[in-house]
Write a protein that holds these residues in place. Sequence first.
Motif, PDB file in Angstrom:
ATOM      1  N   PHE A  20     -15.615  -0.817   2.035  1.00 17.03           N
ATOM      2  CA  PHE A  20     -14.364  -1.400   1.564  1.00 17.03           C
ATOM      3  C   PHE A  20     -14.613  -2.112   0.241  1.00 17.03           C
ATOM      4  CE2 PHE A  20     -13.581  -1.334   6.219  1.00 17.03           C
ATOM      5  CZ  PHE A  20     -12.431  -0.549   6.206  1.00 17.03           C
ATOM      6  N   TYR A  21     -13.539  -2.302  -0.525  1.00 15.76           N
ATOM      7  CA  TYR A  21     -13.710  -2.995  -1.800  1.00 15.76           C
ATOM      8  C   TYR A  21     -13.920  -4.481  -1.554  1.00 15.76           C
ATOM      9  CZ  TYR A  21     -12.868  -5.215  -6.221  1.00 15.76           C
ATOM     10  OH  TYR A  21     -13.011  -6.003  -7.331  1.00 15.76           O
ATOM     11  N   PHE A  22     -15.022  -5.027  -2.106  1.00 13.37           N
ATOM     12  CA  PHE A  22     -15.313  -6.451  -1.973  1.00 13.37           C
ATOM     13  C   PHE A  22     -16.078  -6.930  -3.192  1.00 13.37           C
ATOM     14  CE2 PHE A  22     -18.961  -4.270  -0.188  1.00 13.37           C
ATOM     15  CZ  PHE A  22     -20.043  -4.986  -0.700  1.00 13.37           C
ATOM     16  N   GLU A  23     -16.124  -8.235  -3.368  1.00 17.64           N
ATOM     17  CA  GLU A  23     -16.875  -8.887  -4.436  1.00 17.64           C
ATOM     18  C   GLU A  23     -17.629 -10.073  -3.847  1.00 17.64           C
ATOM     19  OE1 GLU A  23     -17.189  -8.174  -7.637  1.00 17.64           O
ATOM     20  OE2 GLU A  23     -15.687  -6.586  -7.882  1.00 17.64           O
ATOM     21  N   THR A  24     -18.908 -10.167  -4.131  1.00 13.96           N
ATOM     22  CA  THR A  24     -19.668 -11.346  -3.707  1.00 13.96           C
ATOM     23  C   THR A  24     -19.672 -12.430  -4.783  1.00 13.96           C
ATOM     24  OG1 THR A  24     -21.717 -10.310  -4.495  1.00 13.96           O
ATOM     25  CG2 THR A  24     -21.159 -10.018  -2.165  1.00 13.96           C
ATOM     26  N   GLY A 262       1.241  -2.976  -0.303  1.00 17.73           N
ATOM     27  CA  GLY A 262      -0.096  -3.536  -0.412  1.00 17.73           C
ATOM     28  C   GLY A 262      -0.215  -4.400  -1.649  1.00 17.73           C
ATOM     29  N   PHE A 263      -0.774  -5.609  -1.490  1.00 17.58           N
ATOM     30  CA  PHE A 263      -1.014  -6.520  -2.607  1.00 17.58           C
ATOM     31  C   PHE A 263      -2.493  -6.862  -2.669  1.00 17.58           C
ATOM     32  CE2 PHE A 263       3.441  -7.679  -1.411  1.00 17.58           C
ATOM     33  CZ  PHE A 263       4.050  -7.213  -2.566  1.00 17.58           C
ATOM     34  N   GLY A 264      -2.986  -7.059  -3.904  1.00 15.24           N
ATOM     35  CA  GLY A 264      -4.385  -7.390  -4.107  1.00 15.24           C
ATOM     36  C   GLY A 264      -5.170  -6.183  -4.586  1.00 15.24           C
ATOM     37  N   PRO A 265      -6.323  -6.400  -5.212  1.00 19.54           N
ATOM     38  CA  PRO A 265      -7.121  -5.291  -5.741  1.00 19.54           C
ATOM     39  C   PRO A 265      -7.620  -4.381  -4.622  1.00 19.54           C
ATOM     40  CG  PRO A 265      -8.378  -7.342  -5.778  1.00 19.54           C
ATOM     41  CD  PRO A 265      -6.980  -7.715  -5.418  1.00 19.54           C
ATOM     42  N   GLY A 266      -7.379  -3.085  -4.793  1.00 20.83           N
ATOM     43  CA  GLY A 266      -7.806  -2.116  -3.794  1.00 20.83           C
ATOM     44  C   GLY A 266      -6.812  -1.884  -2.672  1.00 20.83           C
ATOM     45  N   ALA A 267      -5.697  -2.631  -2.641  1.00 15.83           N
ATOM     46  CA  ALA A 267      -4.735  -2.498  -1.554  1.00 15.83           C
ATOM     47  C   ALA A 267      -3.943  -1.196  -1.658  1.00 15.83           C
ATOM     48  CB  ALA A 267      -3.773  -3.681  -1.557  1.00 15.83           C
ATOM     49  N   HIS A 268      -3.587  -0.648  -0.494  1.00 15.26           N
ATOM     50  CA  HIS A 268      -2.812   0.586  -0.408  1.00 15.26           C
ATOM     51  C   HIS A 268      -1.384   0.284   0.021  1.00 15.26           C
ATOM     52  CE1 HIS A 268      -6.225   3.557  -0.524  1.00 15.26           C
ATOM     53  NE2 HIS A 268      -6.884   2.450  -0.240  1.00 15.26           N
ATOM     54  N   GLY A 269      -0.463   1.187  -0.320  1.00  9.09           N
ATOM     55  CA  GLY A 269       0.901   1.119   0.155  1.00  9.09           C
ATOM     56  C   GLY A 269       1.415   2.505   0.493  1.00  9.09           C
ATOM     57  N   PHE A 270       2.495   2.548   1.270  1.00 12.16           N
ATOM     58  CA  PHE A 270       3.115   3.822   1.669  1.00 12.16           C
ATOM     59  C   PHE A 270       4.613   3.615   1.659  1.00 12.16           C
ATOM     60  CE2 PHE A 270       5.090   6.564   4.818  1.00 12.16           C
ATOM     61  CZ  PHE A 270       4.504   7.802   4.600  1.00 12.16           C
ATOM     62  N   TRP A 271       5.351   4.542   1.032  1.00 14.60           N
ATOM     63  CA  TRP A 271       6.797   4.368   0.930  1.00 14.60           C
ATOM     64  C   TRP A 271       7.496   5.720   0.965  1.00 14.60           C
ATOM     65  CZ3 TRP A 271       8.467  -0.479   1.367  1.00 14.60           C
ATOM     66  CH2 TRP A 271       9.847  -0.696   1.273  1.00 14.60           C
ATOM     67  N   TRP A 272       8.492   5.825   1.882  1.00 11.45           N
ATOM     68  CA  TRP A 272       9.301   7.038   1.952  1.00 11.45           C
ATOM     69  C   TRP A 272      10.229   7.126   0.746  1.00 11.45           C
ATOM     70  CZ3 TRP A 272       9.079  11.135   5.187  1.00 11.45           C
ATOM     71  CH2 TRP A 272       8.301  10.996   6.348  1.00 11.45           C
ATOM     72  N   GLN A 273      10.401   8.311   0.233  1.00 10.65           N
ATOM     73  CA  GLN A 273      11.338   8.545  -0.865  1.00 10.65           C
ATOM     74  C   GLN A 273      12.776   8.500  -0.326  1.00 10.65           C
ATOM     75  OE1 GLN A 273      10.084  12.389  -2.210  1.00 10.65           O
ATOM     76  NE2 GLN A 273       8.203  11.627  -3.158  1.00 10.65           N
ATOM     77  N   PRO A 274      13.752   8.154  -1.169  1.00  9.46           N
ATOM     78  CA  PRO A 274      15.146   8.172  -0.729  1.00  9.46           C
ATOM     79  C   PRO A 274      15.513   9.530  -0.152  1.00  9.46           C
ATOM     80  CG  PRO A 274      14.966   7.136  -2.878  1.00  9.46           C
ATOM     81  CD  PRO A 274      13.618   7.712  -2.579  1.00  9.46           C
ATOM     82  N   GLY A 275      16.163   9.499   0.986  1.00  5.45           N
ATOM     83  CA  GLY A 275      16.526  10.752   1.640  1.00  5.45           C
ATOM     84  C   GLY A 275      15.492  11.256   2.617  1.00  5.45           C
ATOM     85  N   GLY A 276      14.302  10.662   2.606  1.00  2.00           N
ATOM     86  CA  GLY A 276      13.278  11.017   3.581  1.00  2.00           C
ATOM     87  C   GLY A 276      12.697  12.398   3.429  1.00  2.00           C
ATOM     88  N   GLN A 277      12.703  12.958   2.204  1.00  2.00           N
ATOM     89  CA  GLN A 277      12.176  14.305   1.994  1.00  2.00           C
ATOM     90  C   GLN A 277      10.720  14.315   1.523  1.00  2.00           C
ATOM     91  OE1 GLN A 277      13.883  17.134   2.949  1.00  2.00           O
ATOM     92  NE2 GLN A 277      15.054  15.436   3.837  1.00  2.00           N
ATOM     93  N   GLY A 278      10.104  13.149   1.508  1.00  2.00           N
ATOM     94  CA  GLY A 278       8.713  13.026   1.099  1.00  2.00           C
ATOM     95  C   GLY A 278       8.354  11.557   1.020  1.00  2.00           C
ATOM     96  N   GLU A 280       5.280   8.554  -0.857  1.00  2.00           N
ATOM     97  CA  GLU A 280       4.218   8.286  -1.823  1.00  2.00           C
ATOM     98  C   GLU A 280       3.246   7.260  -1.257  1.00  2.00           C
ATOM     99  OE1 GLU A 280       5.939   7.006  -5.492  1.00  2.00           O
ATOM    100  OE2 GLU A 280       6.299   9.065  -6.188  1.00  2.00           O
ATOM    101  N   ARG A 281       1.978   7.468  -1.594  1.00  2.00           N
ATOM    102  CA  ARG A 281       0.953   6.463  -1.316  1.00  2.00           C
ATOM    103  C   ARG A 281       0.459   5.909  -2.646  1.00  2.00           C
ATOM    104  NH1 ARG A 281      -0.739   9.354   3.311  1.00  2.00           N
ATOM    105  NH2 ARG A 281      -0.607   7.998   5.147  1.00  2.00           N
ATOM    106  N   THR A 282       0.282   4.608  -2.696  1.00  2.00           N
ATOM    107  CA  THR A 282      -0.228   3.972  -3.899  1.00  2.00           C
ATOM    108  C   THR A 282      -1.487   3.186  -3.569  1.00  2.00           C
ATOM    109  OG1 THR A 282       1.134   2.002  -3.546  1.00  2.00           O
ATOM    110  CG2 THR A 282       2.061   3.751  -4.919  1.00  2.00           C
ATOM    111  N   GLN A 283      -2.308   2.985  -4.579  1.00  2.00           N
ATOM    112  CA  GLN A 283      -3.495   2.143  -4.438  1.00  2.00           C
ATOM    113  C   GLN A 283      -3.659   1.313  -5.692  1.00  2.00           C
ATOM    114  OE1 GLN A 283      -7.285   4.113  -4.230  1.00  2.00           O
ATOM    115  NE2 GLN A 283      -8.419   2.220  -3.923  1.00  2.00           N
ATOM    116  N   ASN A 284      -3.803   0.010  -5.511  1.00  2.00           N
ATOM    117  CA  ASN A 284      -4.150  -0.850  -6.636  1.00  2.00           C
ATOM    118  C   ASN A 284      -5.587  -0.572  -7.061  1.00  2.00           C
ATOM    119  OD1 ASN A 284      -1.694  -2.096  -6.618  1.00  2.00           O
ATOM    120  ND2 ASN A 284      -2.421  -4.072  -5.875  1.00  2.00           N
TER     121      ASN A 284
END
Length: 388
Positions: A20-24, A262-278, A280-284
């Motif tokens: 996982f993404y981390f910093e010491t 998802g918030f913060g460095p390395g965080a992921h998110g997932f969001w349905w497109q309008p209409g539910g036809q697909g 998107e996944r994002t990553q900081n």
Amino acid sequence: MSGIYIHIPFCRQACTYCDFYFETSLKHRAGFVPQLLREIAHTQAQFPETTAEPVKTLYFGGGTPSRLTTPEIAEIIARIRQGWTLEPGAEITLEMNPDDVHPGRLAELRQAGITRVSMGVQTFDEARLRFMNRAHTRGEALRALEALAGAGLPSWTADLIYGNPGQTLDELRADLETLLQFQPPHVSAYSLTVEENTKLYRMVKKQLVQPPDDEEVAEQMQLVTDTLGAAGIARYEVSNYARPGHESRHNGAYWRHENYLGFGPGAHGFWWQPGGQGAERTQNAPRLRTYMDADPGIAFHRIQTDSYDLAALGEERLLLGLRTRSGVSREELLSRYGCGLTEAQLSTAAKFTAQDLLDDVAQTGLLRLTQKGLLFANRIGLELVSVK
């Protein structure tokens, strides 16, 4: 919206197996929380549609989120509440290391709004803790579990890792029996995986250690399932076990393809497109130095945005559903993703049913693995999605 994930990257030291993404380094520690609050505000301003849905879960992961102070955690929760409506009884989880857990801190965290703590024990064996380069000792883990058991939290969970090099069934049984003394409401038990860019990977490449073979890992997984099950902690996902009512709601949302940010460095998110036809996944970007930039266009850019059509999402939903005891229904695959099962898939499913690995799809309407089948979830899932 199902949930919000917040990634806190700071760790005391690098565990041998962690990818996982981390910093010491604490170079950016002082300014991190103000920047995180800035990202949250930026998202609210740039993507106001995300604030329309109430939030069911909030999860602080890492890294080691317990490296933040309790006032900082309270400030983040308060800021989330300003922009989103948290449902009554929302699950708010904080990952902690045992060396950060004590009764006074837990009382403060409850007051701040934390409803669930996830603690990484991994093992009670001192030599294995040193091999993993964990920051805590056996004694600290025991004291932390005692504190958690008496903290009055709505729920908590502890992690264990099995399938370690040289680990025997008796050693794993001792770990399980020690943990069960504290009556955990939830346990996450993971088979050790050798990931690239970790110290463990380099050790295996140099043949300094030898991971157990698949048969040994399967025996250990079965021991975990049997021992926890006998204690009333039932397996509901490949790596997760819970007493009734204590299943992780946040993780369940990932498996069911519900929207999350998802918030913060390395965080992921997932969001349905309008209409539910697909979707998107994002990553900081997993780079703290970039994340701390004063320019929002640089600091909060998504390093990766992947778009998925319904066919790809349907295959993924099938794979994720097979990792859970609830499975996934044929009706959901058809109505939500437009993915009906082919004759070849039904034939393959029937083969697994005959082997007592999969419930009878014709009778239940579900693609659902048996407890035996969960031992082979990945292989069964891949075979089902590969046949046409």
